[in-house]
Motif scaffolding. Structure first.
Motif, PDB file in Angstrom:
ATOM      1  N   LEU A  74      50.647  73.991 -58.396  1.00 56.96           N
ATOM      2  CA  LEU A  74      51.630  74.683 -57.574  1.00 56.96           C
ATOM      3  C   LEU A  74      51.225  76.143 -57.414  1.00 56.96           C
ATOM      4  CD1 LEU A  74      54.961  73.302 -59.044  1.00 56.96           C
ATOM      5  CD2 LEU A  74      53.893  72.675 -56.870  1.00 56.96           C
ATOM      6  N   TRP A  75      51.562  76.704 -56.260  1.00 56.90           N
ATOM      7  CA  TRP A  75      51.215  78.077 -55.936  1.00 56.90           C
ATOM      8  C   TRP A  75      52.423  78.729 -55.292  1.00 56.90           C
ATOM      9  CZ3 TRP A  75      48.971  78.610 -50.540  1.00 56.90           C
ATOM     10  CH2 TRP A  75      48.827  79.944 -50.177  1.00 56.90           C
ATOM     11  N   ARG A  76      53.027  79.662 -55.998  1.00 57.14           N
ATOM     12  CA  ARG A  76      54.141  80.423 -55.442  1.00 57.14           C
ATOM     13  C   ARG A  76      53.561  81.560 -54.617  1.00 57.14           C
ATOM     14  NH1 ARG A  76      56.242  77.855 -59.595  1.00 57.14           N
ATOM     15  NH2 ARG A  76      58.441  77.287 -59.482  1.00 57.14           N
ATOM     16  N   LYS A  77      53.781  81.513 -53.316  1.00 57.38           N
ATOM     17  CA  LYS A  77      53.232  82.522 -52.414  1.00 57.38           C
ATOM     18  C   LYS A  77      53.666  83.900 -52.897  1.00 57.38           C
ATOM     19  CE  LYS A  77      51.322  84.259 -48.726  1.00 57.38           C
ATOM     20  NZ  LYS A  77      49.970  84.697 -48.893  1.00 57.38           N
ATOM     21  N   VAL A 104      62.992  74.864 -51.530  1.00 59.24           N
ATOM     22  CA  VAL A 104      64.403  74.794 -51.144  1.00 59.24           C
ATOM     23  C   VAL A 104      65.294  75.340 -52.264  1.00 59.24           C
ATOM     24  CG1 VAL A 104      66.289  73.200 -50.583  1.00 59.24           C
ATOM     25  CG2 VAL A 104      64.042  72.922 -49.511  1.00 59.24           C
ATOM     26  N   GLU A 105      65.010  74.948 -53.500  1.00 49.14           N
ATOM     27  CA  GLU A 105      65.830  75.383 -54.635  1.00 49.14           C
ATOM     28  C   GLU A 105      65.725  76.880 -54.900  1.00 49.14           C
ATOM     29  OE1 GLU A 105      64.464  72.951 -57.878  1.00 49.14           O
ATOM     30  OE2 GLU A 105      65.579  71.190 -57.182  1.00 49.14           O
ATOM     31  N   GLU A 106      64.519  77.435 -54.799  1.00 44.26           N
ATOM     32  CA  GLU A 106      64.285  78.835 -55.148  1.00 44.26           C
ATOM     33  C   GLU A 106      64.448  79.793 -53.975  1.00 44.26           C
ATOM     34  OE1 GLU A 106      60.456  79.085 -57.087  1.00 44.26           O
ATOM     35  OE2 GLU A 106      61.033  77.607 -58.607  1.00 44.26           O
ATOM     36  N   GLY A 107      64.405  79.255 -52.744  1.00 41.52           N
ATOM     37  CA  GLY A 107      64.558  80.106 -51.573  1.00 41.52           C
ATOM     38  C   GLY A 107      63.330  80.941 -51.257  1.00 41.52           C
ATOM     39  N   GLN A 108      62.186  80.540 -51.793  1.00 43.58           N
ATOM     40  CA  GLN A 108      60.924  81.184 -51.440  1.00 43.58           C
ATOM     41  C   GLN A 108      59.828  80.142 -51.435  1.00 43.58           C
ATOM     42  OE1 GLN A 108      60.066  84.335 -54.230  1.00 43.58           O
ATOM     43  NE2 GLN A 108      58.872  82.993 -55.508  1.00 43.58           N
ATOM     44  N   ALA A 109      58.781  80.412 -50.641  1.00 51.61           N
ATOM     45  CA  ALA A 109      57.735  79.417 -50.407  1.00 51.61           C
ATOM     46  C   ALA A 109      56.925  79.127 -51.664  1.00 51.61           C
ATOM     47  CB  ALA A 109      56.808  79.884 -49.295  1.00 51.61           C
ATOM     48  N   VAL A 110      56.821  77.827 -51.955  1.00 51.13           N
ATOM     49  CA  VAL A 110      55.973  77.311 -53.031  1.00 51.13           C
ATOM     50  C   VAL A 110      55.092  76.255 -52.392  1.00 51.13           C
ATOM     51  CG1 VAL A 110      55.888  76.169 -55.277  1.00 51.13           C
ATOM     52  CG2 VAL A 110      57.832  77.670 -54.724  1.00 51.13           C
ATOM     53  N   TYR A 111      53.792  76.396 -52.564  1.00 52.30           N
ATOM     54  CA  TYR A 111      52.845  75.473 -51.944  1.00 52.30           C
ATOM     55  C   TYR A 111      52.075  74.713 -53.014  1.00 52.30           C
ATOM     56  CZ  TYR A 111      53.741  78.358 -47.823  1.00 52.30           C
ATOM     57  OH  TYR A 111      54.340  79.019 -46.780  1.00 52.30           O
ATOM     58  N   TRP A 112      51.295  73.727 -52.565  1.00 54.04           N
ATOM     59  CA  TRP A 112      50.380  73.006 -53.439  1.00 54.04           C
ATOM     60  C   TRP A 112      48.971  73.493 -53.127  1.00 54.04           C
ATOM     61  CZ3 TRP A 112      50.191  70.402 -57.744  1.00 54.04           C
ATOM     62  CH2 TRP A 112      49.012  69.723 -58.060  1.00 54.04           C
ATOM     63  N   SER A 113      48.300  74.069 -54.103  1.00 53.38           N
ATOM     64  CA  SER A 113      46.928  74.531 -53.908  1.00 53.38           C
ATOM     65  C   SER A 113      45.979  73.374 -54.170  1.00 53.38           C
ATOM     66  CB  SER A 113      46.612  75.688 -54.862  1.00 53.38           C
ATOM     67  OG  SER A 113      45.241  76.003 -54.797  1.00 53.38           O
TER      68      SER A 113
END
Length: 138
Positions: A67-70, A52-61
């Motif tokens: 953390l995993w930034r797509k 939400v803060e960065e405006g791009q998808a960040v997932y949990w691997s």
């Protein structure tokens, strides 16, 4: 799984999510323009907050335990256009702009590229780019 630091205050909206016992929630990435389902991944509270803060998808691997930034390796980021929570509050839907047109680590547009035909899983979507060209060969 690694939790967010205890001294970090979570926004109230994160508390409305029904997290798994492991502190995760499934997240579906959908193309914001045409509705194609691109992939499913897991998020923890920190990755969802960062998304939400960065405006791009960040997932949990789960496999890497971090953390995993797509797109951090491939360049195929997912720019967030909208975020939704299902009626049971236990699934996130991310409507995204898929950079580079490839969401799957196999080099395909979508991770959902196999279809069941006559009792066999058959590839129904082409490889758009060789994964070795995206990530390099080991």
């Amino acid at each position: 799984m690694q939790d967010s630091p205890a001294n970090v205050v979570q926004p109230d909206w994160l508390n409305e999510i029904r997290w798994t016992e492991d502190g995760l929630v499934p997240a579906i990435a959908q193309d914001a323009d045409n509705g194609d389902i691109l992939m499913m991944a897991w998020m923890n509270a920190e990755s969802l907050k960062l998304t939400v803060e960065e405006g791009q998808a960040v997932y949990w691997s789960r496999s890497r335990g971090k953390l995993w930034r797509k797109g951090e390796s491939s360049g195929h980021q997912q720019v967030l256009r909208d975020i939704r929570l299902d009626c049971d509050a236990d699934v996130i839907l991310l409507k995204v702009e898929q950079k580079g047109g490839i969401a799957c680590h196999t080099g395909r547009r979508s991770c959902f590229y196999r279809t069941l035909k006559d009792g066999q899983w058959v590839s129904a979507e082409p490889v758009l780019k060789d994964p070795n060209a995206i990530y390099g060969s080991d």
